[in-house]
Motif scaffolding. Sequence first.
Motif, PDB file in Angstrom:
ATOM      1  N   LEU A  45       0.836  -1.193   0.000  1.00 59.53           N
ATOM      2  CA  LEU A  45       0.000   0.000   0.000  1.00 59.53           C
ATOM      3  C   LEU A  45       0.876   1.250   0.000  1.00 59.53           C
ATOM      4  N   PRO A  46       0.719   2.133  -0.989  1.00 56.52           N
ATOM      5  CA  PRO A  46       1.545   3.337  -1.068  1.00 56.52           C
ATOM      6  C   PRO A  46       1.248   4.306   0.072  1.00 56.52           C
ATOM      7  N   LEU A  47       2.286   5.013   0.521  1.00 56.20           N
ATOM      8  CA  LEU A  47       2.153   5.927   1.651  1.00 56.20           C
ATOM      9  C   LEU A  47       2.492   7.362   1.257  1.00 56.20           C
ATOM     10  N   ARG A  48       1.778   8.285   1.873  1.00 55.89           N
ATOM     11  CA  ARG A  48       2.071   9.711   1.757  1.00 55.89           C
ATOM     12  C   ARG A  48       2.594  10.186   3.106  1.00 55.89           C
ATOM     13  N   ARG A  49       3.716  10.892   3.093  1.00 58.67           N
ATOM     14  CA  ARG A  49       4.332  11.412   4.310  1.00 58.67           C
ATOM     15  C   ARG A  49       3.972  12.882   4.460  1.00 58.67           C
ATOM     16  N   THR A  50       3.460  13.237   5.643  1.00 54.16           N
ATOM     17  CA  THR A  50       3.181  14.628   5.970  1.00 54.16           C
ATOM     18  C   THR A  50       3.688  14.902   7.375  1.00 54.16           C
ATOM     19  N   GLU A  51       3.892  16.180   7.685  1.00 56.12           N
ATOM     20  CA  GLU A  51       4.302  16.576   9.030  1.00 56.12           C
ATOM     21  C   GLU A  51       3.231  17.479   9.608  1.00 56.12           C
ATOM     22  N   GLU A  52       2.794  17.149  10.830  1.00 56.93           N
ATOM     23  CA  GLU A  52       1.774  17.921  11.521  1.00 56.93           C
ATOM     24  C   GLU A  52       2.168  18.060  12.985  1.00 56.93           C
ATOM     25  N   GLU A  53       2.238  19.281  13.469  1.00 62.69           N
ATOM     26  CA  GLU A  53       2.507  19.559  14.880  1.00 62.69           C
ATOM     27  C   GLU A  53       3.720  18.800  15.410  1.00 62.69           C
ATOM     28  N   GLY A  54       4.807  18.824  14.656  1.00 61.28           N
ATOM     29  CA  GLY A  54       6.027  18.170  15.093  1.00 61.28           C
ATOM     30  C   GLY A  54       6.028  16.665  14.968  1.00 61.28           C
ATOM     31  N   MET A  55       5.025  16.103  14.307  1.00 63.28           N
ATOM     32  CA  MET A  55       4.951  14.651  14.128  1.00 63.28           C
ATOM     33  C   MET A  55       4.936  14.323  12.645  1.00 63.28           C
ATOM     34  N   VAL A  56       5.522  13.185  12.305  1.00 59.06           N
ATOM     35  CA  VAL A  56       5.473  12.685  10.936  1.00 59.06           C
ATOM     36  C   VAL A  56       4.307  11.720  10.845  1.00 59.06           C
ATOM     37  N   LYS A  57       3.482  11.893   9.811  1.00 56.95           N
ATOM     38  CA  LYS A  57       2.307  11.053   9.633  1.00 56.95           C
ATOM     39  C   LYS A  57       2.379  10.385   8.265  1.00 56.95           C
ATOM     40  N   TYR A  58       2.103   9.062   8.240  1.00 54.07           N
ATOM     41  CA  TYR A  58       2.041   8.307   7.000  1.00 54.07           C
ATOM     42  C   TYR A  58       0.601   7.854   6.792  1.00 54.07           C
ATOM     43  N   SER A  59       0.060   8.149   5.612  1.00 57.19           N
ATOM     44  CA  SER A  59      -1.311   7.755   5.275  1.00 57.19           C
ATOM     45  C   SER A  59      -1.303   6.924   4.002  1.00 57.19           C
ATOM     46  N   VAL A  60      -2.141   5.922   3.943  1.00 56.14           N
ATOM     47  CA  VAL A  60      -2.288   5.110   2.737  1.00 56.14           C
ATOM     48  C   VAL A  60      -3.040   5.945   1.704  1.00 56.14           C
ATOM     49  N   VAL A  61      -2.469   6.048   0.502  1.00 57.33           N
ATOM     50  CA  VAL A  61      -3.025   6.878  -0.565  1.00 57.33           C
ATOM     51  C   VAL A  61      -2.927   6.148  -1.903  1.00 57.33           C
ATOM     52  N   ASP A  62      -3.457   6.769  -2.956  1.00 57.30           N
ATOM     53  CA  ASP A  62      -3.266   6.256  -4.311  1.00 57.30           C
ATOM     54  C   ASP A  62      -1.791   6.372  -4.670  1.00 57.30           C
ATOM     55  N   ARG A  63      -1.309   5.482  -5.527  1.00 59.91           N
ATOM     56  CA  ARG A  63       0.105   5.460  -5.909  1.00 59.91           C
ATOM     57  C   ARG A  63       0.558   6.827  -6.437  1.00 59.91           C
ATOM     58  N   SER A  64      -0.307   7.530  -7.162  1.00 61.15           N
ATOM     59  CA  SER A  64       0.068   8.829  -7.745  1.00 61.15           C
ATOM     60  C   SER A  64       0.308   9.906  -6.681  1.00 61.15           C
ATOM     61  N   GLU A  65      -0.189   9.710  -5.456  1.00 65.83           N
ATOM     62  CA  GLU A  65      -0.033  10.686  -4.380  1.00 65.83           C
ATOM     63  C   GLU A  65       1.057  10.289  -3.383  1.00 65.83           C
ATOM     64  N   ALA A  66       1.654   9.126  -3.562  1.00 66.32           N
ATOM     65  CA  ALA A  66       2.654   8.622  -2.613  1.00 66.32           C
ATOM     66  C   ALA A  66       3.944   9.424  -2.713  1.00 66.32           C
ATOM     67  N   ASN A  67       4.565   9.677  -1.546  1.00 72.73           N
ATOM     68  CA  ASN A  67       5.832  10.405  -1.537  1.00 72.73           C
ATOM     69  C   ASN A  67       6.785   9.898  -0.449  1.00 72.73           C
ATOM     70  N   ALA A  68       6.435   8.821   0.233  1.00 75.02           N
ATOM     71  CA  ALA A  68       7.229   8.353   1.367  1.00 75.02           C
ATOM     72  C   ALA A  68       8.515   7.638   0.953  1.00 75.02           C
ATOM     73  N   GLY A  69       8.559   7.069  -0.234  1.00 70.91           N
ATOM     74  CA  GLY A  69       9.742   6.323  -0.661  1.00 70.91           C
ATOM     75  C   GLY A  69       9.700   4.855  -0.262  1.00 70.91           C
ATOM     76  N   PHE A  70       8.644   4.437   0.434  1.00 72.76           N
ATOM     77  CA  PHE A  70       8.427   3.038   0.808  1.00 72.76           C
ATOM     78  C   PHE A  70       6.932   2.854   0.990  1.00 72.76           C
ATOM     79  N   ASP A  71       6.506   1.600   1.096  1.00 73.55           N
ATOM     80  CA  ASP A  71       5.083   1.272   1.208  1.00 73.55           C
ATOM     81  C   ASP A  71       4.748   0.670   2.563  1.00 73.55           C
ATOM     82  N   ASN A  72       3.478   0.531   2.816  1.00 70.74           N
ATOM     83  CA  ASN A  72       2.953  -0.196   3.966  1.00 70.74           C
ATOM     84  C   ASN A  72       2.650  -1.605   3.447  1.00 70.74           C
ATOM     85  N   LEU A  73       3.468  -2.555   3.830  1.00 72.98           N
ATOM     86  CA  LEU A  73       3.374  -3.920   3.318  1.00 72.98           C
ATOM     87  C   LEU A  73       2.424  -4.746   4.178  1.00 72.98           C
ATOM     88  N   ARG A  74       1.392  -5.293   3.559  1.00 68.08           N
ATOM     89  CA  ARG A  74       0.473  -6.198   4.260  1.00 68.08           C
ATOM     90  C   ARG A  74       1.001  -7.609   4.061  1.00 68.08           C
TER      91      ARG A  74
END
Length: 109
Positions: free
Chosen positions: A61-90
């Motif tokens: 599952l592709p991941l999008r990395r964002t930063e909010e309030e001093g925390m890094v957050k990874y969310s599962v997104v469409d491949r075209s929106e992914a920017n984390a450089g790695f996936d969430n592997l099931r």
Amino acid sequence: MSGQSGSIVHGAGRYRQSQGQCGSGLTAPTWVETAALHVFSHNEKAIGPYKRLGFAAAESLPLRRTEEEGMVKYSVVDRSEANAGFDNLRMELPIGRFRQAHPAALLTA
């Protein structure tokens, strides 16, 4: 054992899942057909032991990395929106494969 993932958040060296839960251990009720877990696809130190237990990759599952309030957050997104450089592997382990690999682990009365 089952697991599911929503957004994965870490900050200050601590990890938590903001949604979902993940079970652990080697025993499970007899009604469980498949154990599943999620791990970052680049985390070979975690993937190796799971593979040795019989787990196999089921979905990446592709991941999008964002930063909010001093925390890094990874969310599962469409491949075209992914920017984390790695996936969430099931990874999954069907109960039949678990019983073959560990026949004494799920003995029933």
